[in-house]
Design a protein around this motif. Structure first.
Motif, PDB file in Angstrom:
ATOM      1  N   ALA A 124      -9.963  -0.995   2.668  1.00 54.67           N
ATOM      2  CA  ALA A 124      -9.100  -0.573   1.602  1.00 54.67           C
ATOM      3  C   ALA A 124      -8.765   1.088   1.782  1.00 54.67           C
ATOM      4  O   ALA A 124      -7.771   1.467   1.689  1.00 54.67           O
ATOM      5  N   LEU A 125      -9.895   1.740   2.039  1.00 55.05           N
ATOM      6  CA  LEU A 125      -9.874   2.998   2.197  1.00 55.05           C
ATOM      7  C   LEU A 125      -9.131   3.315   3.761  1.00 55.05           C
ATOM      8  O   LEU A 125      -8.176   4.308   3.575  1.00 55.05           O
ATOM      9  N   ILE A 126      -9.211   2.552   4.620  1.00 61.19           N
ATOM     10  CA  ILE A 126      -8.704   2.863   5.885  1.00 61.19           C
ATOM     11  C   ILE A 126      -7.151   2.506   5.501  1.00 61.19           C
ATOM     12  O   ILE A 126      -6.259   3.162   5.985  1.00 61.19           O
ATOM     13  N   ALA A 127      -6.624   1.539   4.991  1.00 60.66           N
ATOM     14  CA  ALA A 127      -5.150   0.897   4.791  1.00 60.66           C
ATOM     15  C   ALA A 127      -4.642   2.128   3.690  1.00 60.66           C
ATOM     16  O   ALA A 127      -3.545   2.554   4.062  1.00 60.66           O
ATOM     17  N   GLY A 128      -5.435   2.692   2.696  1.00 60.02           N
ATOM     18  CA  GLY A 128      -4.879   3.914   2.020  1.00 60.02           C
ATOM     19  C   GLY A 128      -4.666   5.078   2.699  1.00 60.02           C
ATOM     20  O   GLY A 128      -3.515   5.512   2.628  1.00 60.02           O
ATOM     21  N   VAL A 129      -5.449   5.402   3.609  1.00 60.48           N
ATOM     22  CA  VAL A 129      -5.225   6.782   4.664  1.00 60.48           C
ATOM     23  C   VAL A 129      -3.847   6.214   5.442  1.00 60.48           C
ATOM     24  O   VAL A 129      -3.132   7.208   5.627  1.00 60.48           O
ATOM     25  N   ALA A 130      -3.905   5.067   6.018  1.00 58.65           N
ATOM     26  CA  ALA A 130      -2.883   4.994   6.976  1.00 58.65           C
ATOM     27  C   ALA A 130      -1.536   4.656   6.127  1.00 58.65           C
ATOM     28  O   ALA A 130      -0.493   5.395   6.605  1.00 58.65           O
ATOM     29  N   LEU A 131      -1.560   4.464   4.789  1.00 58.62           N
ATOM     30  CA  LEU A 131      -0.397   4.134   4.171  1.00 58.62           C
ATOM     31  C   LEU A 131       0.089   5.580   3.584  1.00 58.62           C
ATOM     32  O   LEU A 131       1.333   5.884   3.459  1.00 58.62           O
ATOM     33  N   GLY A 132      -0.856   6.321   3.460  1.00 59.58           N
ATOM     34  CA  GLY A 132      -0.823   7.556   2.928  1.00 59.58           C
ATOM     35  C   GLY A 132      -0.217   8.549   3.815  1.00 59.58           C
ATOM     36  O   GLY A 132       0.944   9.305   3.676  1.00 59.58           O
ATOM     37  N   SER A 133      -0.370   8.263   5.242  1.00 62.33           N
ATOM     38  CA  SER A 133       0.064   9.166   6.361  1.00 62.33           C
ATOM     39  C   SER A 133       1.559   8.661   6.363  1.00 62.33           C
ATOM     40  O   SER A 133       2.452   9.204   6.888  1.00 62.33           O
ATOM     41  N   TRP A 134       1.570   7.362   6.394  1.00 61.29           N
ATOM     42  CA  TRP A 134       2.909   6.769   6.643  1.00 61.29           C
ATOM     43  C   TRP A 134       3.964   7.100   5.410  1.00 61.29           C
ATOM     44  O   TRP A 134       4.801   7.536   5.823  1.00 61.29           O
ATOM     45  N   SER A 135       3.626   7.032   4.336  1.00 56.62           N
ATOM     46  CA  SER A 135       4.424   7.459   3.201  1.00 56.62           C
ATOM     47  C   SER A 135       4.819   8.999   3.361  1.00 56.62           C
ATOM     48  O   SER A 135       5.921   9.506   2.840  1.00 56.62           O
ATOM     49  N   THR A 136       3.552   9.708   3.459  1.00 55.14           N
ATOM     50  CA  THR A 136       3.875  11.247   3.619  1.00 55.14           C
ATOM     51  C   THR A 136       5.101  11.642   4.849  1.00 55.14           C
ATOM     52  O   THR A 136       6.098  12.229   4.763  1.00 55.14           O
ATOM     53  N   ALA A 137       5.084  10.828   5.958  1.00 55.95           N
ATOM     54  CA  ALA A 137       5.790  10.982   7.176  1.00 55.95           C
ATOM     55  C   ALA A 137       7.316  10.526   6.573  1.00 55.95           C
ATOM     56  O   ALA A 137       8.250  11.042   7.032  1.00 55.95           O
ATOM     57  N   TRP A 138       7.300   9.394   5.989  1.00 52.93           N
ATOM     58  CA  TRP A 138       8.689   8.840   5.374  1.00 52.93           C
ATOM     59  C   TRP A 138       9.338   9.824   4.579  1.00 52.93           C
ATOM     60  O   TRP A 138      10.526   9.992   4.665  1.00 52.93           O
ATOM     61  N   ILE A 139       8.327  10.426   3.757  1.00 52.00           N
ATOM     62  CA  ILE A 139       8.942  11.431   2.487  1.00 52.00           C
ATOM     63  C   ILE A 139       9.579  12.574   3.390  1.00 52.00           C
ATOM     64  O   ILE A 139      10.522  12.966   3.221  1.00 52.00           O
ATOM     65  N   LEU A 140       8.796  13.112   4.437  1.00 50.69           N
ATOM     66  CA  LEU A 140       9.243  14.145   5.028  1.00 50.69           C
ATOM     67  C   LEU A 140      10.275  14.087   5.922  1.00 50.69           C
ATOM     68  O   LEU A 140      11.358  14.764   6.165  1.00 50.69           O
ATOM     69  N   SER A 141      10.428  12.606   6.591  1.00 49.38           N
ATOM     70  CA  SER A 141      11.837  12.423   7.173  1.00 49.38           C
ATOM     71  C   SER A 141      13.111  12.506   6.331  1.00 49.38           C
ATOM     72  O   SER A 141      14.177  12.317   6.734  1.00 49.38           O
ATOM     73  N   LEU A 142      12.909  12.292   5.054  1.00 43.74           N
ATOM     74  CA  LEU A 142      13.967  12.327   4.028  1.00 43.74           C
ATOM     75  C   LEU A 142      14.526  13.646   3.891  1.00 43.74           C
ATOM     76  O   LEU A 142      15.705  13.765   3.456  1.00 43.74           O
ATOM     77  N   ARG A 143      13.840  14.656   4.344  1.00 46.23           N
ATOM     78  CA  ARG A 143      14.201  16.028   4.053  1.00 46.23           C
ATOM     79  C   ARG A 143      15.293  16.297   4.997  1.00 46.23           C
ATOM     80  O   ARG A 143      15.850  16.314   5.967  1.00 46.23           O
TER      81      ARG A 143
END
Length: 143
Positions: A124-143
């Motif tokens: 769960a921790l690894i998945a959370g980190v992976a999803l967190g990185s992915w969601s951060t990258a996705w949010i930054l791509s919206l800018r």
């Protein structure tokens, strides 16, 4: 140890005998027993009320505090017999596990459960980190 209720022994009878022992020791308060035994008042209260089977440590400390240290081994043996009676017999493919072996099987089950819990938490921790990185990258791509 005289007067101990050995016929149809259960936690209630054990607690009743502990209360009888307390009365013979001039009925000390729970506060006094806490100071002489080193066991908390709540644990002493539960042991004397028969809400559950007290631990070996509690029985030992309480019996000593109540002045029956000479019979400490008898009290602990009785407590252990009650604990064994209360243990469920575990089933195993090769047949039932004897009662005396149940604590080992229970410890093994707890160990396996704990390891599985740690493994799931790690995933769960690894998945959370992976999803967190992915969601951060996705949010930054919206800018």
């Amino acid at each position: 140890m005289e007067g101990m209720n050995r016929v149809e022994d259960d936690v209630s009878a054990f607690a009743a005998d502990l209360r009888r022992l307390r009365l013979h020791a001039d009925n000390p308060t729970l506060t006094r027993l806490q100071h002489t035994s080193g066991v908390s008042k709540s644990v002493l209260s539960e042991a004397l009320a028969g809400r559950h089977l007290p631990s070996v440590r509690t029985v030992d400390a309480l019996v000593r505090a109540l002045g029956d240290g000479d019979h400490r081994d008898d009290w602990i043996s009785r407590r252990d017999e009650l604990a064994e009676q209360r243990m469920p017999t575990l089933e195993h493919p090769s047949g039932p596990i004897p009662r005396g072996a149940a604590p080992i099987a229970n410890d093994l089950q707890r160990s396996v459960t704990a390891k599985a819990t740690v493994a799931i938490a790690g995933v769960a921790l690894i998945a959370g980190v992976a999803l967190g990185s992915w969601s951060t990258a996705w949010i930054l791509s919206l800018r």
